[in-house]
Write an enzyme that holds these catalytic residues in place. Structure first.
Site, short mmCIF file in Angstrom:
data_model
loop_
_atom_site.label_atom_id
_atom_site.label_comp_id
_atom_site.label_asym_id
_atom_site.label_seq_id
_atom_site.Cartn_x
_atom_site.Cartn_y
_atom_site.Cartn_z
N GLY A 11 -7.36 12.46 -3.55
CA GLY A 11 -6.90 12.21 -4.92
C GLY A 11 -7.45 10.88 -5.42
O GLY A 11 -7.48 9.90 -4.67
N ARG A 25 -22.41 -3.99 -4.75
CA ARG A 25 -22.96 -5.34 -5.03
C ARG A 25 -23.04 -6.17 -3.75
O ARG A 25 -23.99 -6.91 -3.54
CB ARG A 25 -22.13 -6.02 -6.11
CG ARG A 25 -22.29 -5.24 -7.43
CD ARG A 25 -22.34 -6.12 -8.63
NE ARG A 25 -22.87 -5.35 -9.76
CZ ARG A 25 -22.53 -5.56 -11.02
NH1 ARG A 25 -21.67 -6.50 -11.32
NH2 ARG A 25 -23.07 -4.84 -11.98
N ARG A 72 -11.22 17.36 -2.58
CA ARG A 72 -10.66 17.66 -1.26
C ARG A 72 -11.58 18.76 -0.73
O ARG A 72 -11.89 19.70 -1.46
CB ARG A 72 -9.22 18.14 -1.38
CG ARG A 72 -8.33 17.15 -2.16
CD ARG A 72 -6.88 17.48 -2.03
NE ARG A 72 -6.07 16.83 -3.06
CZ ARG A 72 -5.61 15.58 -2.99
NH1 ARG A 72 -5.89 14.84 -1.94
NH2 ARG A 72 -4.87 15.06 -3.95
N ASP A 103 -5.35 8.86 3.93
CA ASP A 103 -5.26 9.25 5.33
C ASP A 103 -6.19 10.42 5.70
O ASP A 103 -6.91 10.37 6.70
CB ASP A 103 -3.78 9.62 5.59
CG ASP A 103 -3.54 10.10 6.97
OD1 ASP A 103 -3.47 9.24 7.87
OD2 ASP A 103 -3.46 11.33 7.18
N THR A 125 -4.98 5.08 -2.56
CA THR A 125 -4.13 6.21 -2.94
C THR A 125 -2.90 5.67 -3.65
O THR A 125 -2.31 4.69 -3.19
CB THR A 125 -3.70 7.07 -1.73
OG1 THR A 125 -2.57 7.88 -2.13
CG2 THR A 125 -3.28 6.25 -0.52
N ASP A 127 -0.14 6.86 -3.60
CA ASP A 127 1.07 7.10 -2.78
C ASP A 127 1.45 5.89 -1.93
O ASP A 127 2.59 5.78 -1.48
CB ASP A 127 0.84 8.30 -1.85
CG ASP A 127 0.52 9.57 -2.61
OD1 ASP A 127 0.84 9.64 -3.81
OD2 ASP A 127 -0.08 10.48 -2.00
N ASP A 129 0.77 5.28 1.13
CA ASP A 129 1.34 5.78 2.39
C ASP A 129 0.46 5.49 3.61
O ASP A 129 0.57 6.17 4.63
CB ASP A 129 1.62 7.29 2.27
CG ASP A 129 0.37 8.09 1.93
OD1 ASP A 129 -0.68 7.48 1.63
OD2 ASP A 129 0.43 9.33 1.95
N ARG A 154 13.58 5.02 -21.99
CA ARG A 154 14.83 4.29 -22.27
C ARG A 154 15.14 4.23 -23.75
O ARG A 154 16.30 4.38 -24.16
CB ARG A 154 14.69 2.85 -21.80
CG ARG A 154 15.31 2.56 -20.50
CD ARG A 154 15.06 1.09 -20.19
NE ARG A 154 15.32 0.85 -18.80
CZ ARG A 154 16.52 0.82 -18.27
NH1 ARG A 154 17.59 0.99 -19.02
NH2 ARG A 154 16.68 0.63 -16.98
N ARG A 171 3.57 12.35 -2.89
CA ARG A 171 3.46 13.37 -1.84
C ARG A 171 4.76 13.42 -1.05
O ARG A 171 5.80 13.67 -1.66
CB ARG A 171 2.25 13.08 -0.94
CG ARG A 171 1.73 14.33 -0.24
CD ARG A 171 0.49 14.02 0.55
NE ARG A 171 -0.68 13.86 -0.31
CZ ARG A 171 -1.41 14.86 -0.76
NH1 ARG A 171 -1.12 16.10 -0.44
NH2 ARG A 171 -2.46 14.65 -1.52
O1 F6P Z 1 -2.24 11.77 -2.98
C1 F6P Z 1 -2.21 11.52 -4.33
C2 F6P Z 1 -1.48 12.62 -5.04
O2 F6P Z 1 -1.54 12.32 -6.43
C3 F6P Z 1 -0.04 12.88 -4.60
O3 F6P Z 1 0.86 11.94 -5.13
C4 F6P Z 1 0.18 14.27 -5.10
O4 F6P Z 1 1.15 14.94 -4.34
C5 F6P Z 1 -1.18 14.92 -4.90
O5 F6P Z 1 -2.13 13.86 -4.85
C6 F6P Z 1 -1.59 15.86 -5.99
O6 F6P Z 1 -2.80 16.43 -5.64
P1 F6P Z 1 -3.74 17.29 -6.58
O7 F6P Z 1 -4.60 16.35 -7.35
O8 F6P Z 1 -4.53 18.11 -5.64
O9 F6P Z 1 -2.85 18.08 -7.50
#
Ligand code: F6P
Length: 319
Positions: A11, A25, A72, A103, A125, A127, A129, A154, A171
């Site tokens: 992503g 660079r 991916r 990851d 990322t 996330d 993570d 709000r 995720r």
């Molecule tokens: O890993 C980044 C992320 O945006 C996650 O937060 C989310 O679950 C996933 O990728 C969405 O993936 P895709 O772009 O394949 O819909």
């Protein structure tokens, strides 16, 4: 080390372009030949690689997305796909590869390591993570995007005296929800790391209403529950007027914050240093103010810690 390649994978995350710029660079500064691979591991399989110059990365530091594109790659998970990518890199005499991603991308890097290439991972990322680093490129921007969304919601929530349930990405982790929820003053934050009880969420909401609160914001991490379901249940249990928003992929876009650009510049440049030293099999992290290299193995063994202190703080402050 004469020829290195850079790719973005998984992503996308705001700040990836700043990382590409730093890699290109810094490489040119050290008189290395630097090549950009399109669409991550897909580009290695399909032989999509081009030389990059200083001008290739001009005017991108402030842009979201990735100029190299990303994907991916289910094919790279197969032996056949891996063989194609390895043969391509061997023919092209690429000696080192900088892999900007999460990851899954670093697991892909491992395959190339085993085939004899030095690879260095740069964690990017939204996330956040990845365990080897306090911050991944893109997280800060995503948190700011969500916080901005909360601010806007709000306004209308107050006008209409409504409860809003906002679903955010992450995720199977709740880092975005937690930090944006803390920044945005959410009444409740629902994350996969912590058990949650909707009855408790509702009684907290009702206590707020009794105290005269004009609106409430509930933040839900996508990995914990569906915001639709949470919204329906809150409606059923409280009879309050509830609206649901799923922020979705807009969290991955936008101009990267200064923090993400600086982080990306530092991590990208350090990745090139490592390859110059003839070292691979590491990701670059930013821990407690220091840039450091962490072996992939260590990273795969560990899990990013959830900030329980912040979780508790958010709950206390939303009392
Ligand atoms: O890993 C980044 C992320 O945006 C996650 O937060 C989310 O679950 C996933 O990728 C969405 O993936 P895709 O772009 O394949 O819909």
């Amino acid at each position: 080390m004469k020829k290195i390649a850079v790719l973005t994978s998984g992503g996308d995350a705001p700040g990836m372009n700043a990382a590409i710029r730093a890699v290109v660079r810094k490489s040119i500064y050290h008189r290395l030949k630097i090549y950009g691979v399109r669409r991550g591991f897909v580009g290695l399989i399909n032989r999509e690689m081009h030389p990059m110059q200083l001008s290739s990365v001009a005017d991108i530091i402030h842009r979201g997305g990735t100029i190299l594109h990303t994907a991916r790659s289910p094919e790279f998970l197969t032996k056949e796909g891996q063989k194609k990518a390895i043969e391509f890199l061997q023919e092209e005499k690429v000696e080192g590869i900088v892999i900007i991603g999460g990851d899954g991308s670093f697991r892909g890097a491992r395959v190339l390591e085993e085939a004899g290439f030095n690879t260095v991972g740069v964690p990017a990322t939204i996330d956040n993570d990845i365990p080897c680093t306090d911050f991944c490129i893109g997280f800060d921007t995503a948190v700011n995007t969500v916080t901005d969304a909360i601010n806007k919601v709000r306004d209308t929530a107050t006008s209409h005296e409504r409860t809003y349930v906002i679903e955010v990405m992450g995720r199977n982790t709740g880092h975005i929800a937690l930090i944006a929820g803390l920044a945005g003053g959410a009444e409740s934050i629902i994350v996969p790391e912590a058990p949650f009880d909707l009855a408790e969420v509702c009684s907290r909401l009702m206590r707020g209403v009794q105290r005269g609160k004009l609106h409430s914001i509930i933040l839900v991490a996508e990995g914990a529950a569906s915001a639709m379901h949470v919204g329906d249940e809150i409606k059923r249990l409280t009879q309050l007027e509830v609206r649901v928003i799923i922020l979705g992929h807009l969290q991955r876009g936008g101009t990267p914050t200064a923090f993400d650009r600086i982080l990306a510049s530092r991590l990208g440049a350090k990745a090139v240093d490592l390859l110059l030293e003839g070292q691979g099999d590491h990701a670059i992290g930013y821990c407690k103010g220091e840039i450091k290299a962490v072996p992939y193995d260590e990273l795969f063994k560990n899990k990013k810690e959830f900030s329980w202190d912040d979780y508790q703080l958010a709950s206390i402050l939303a009392i």
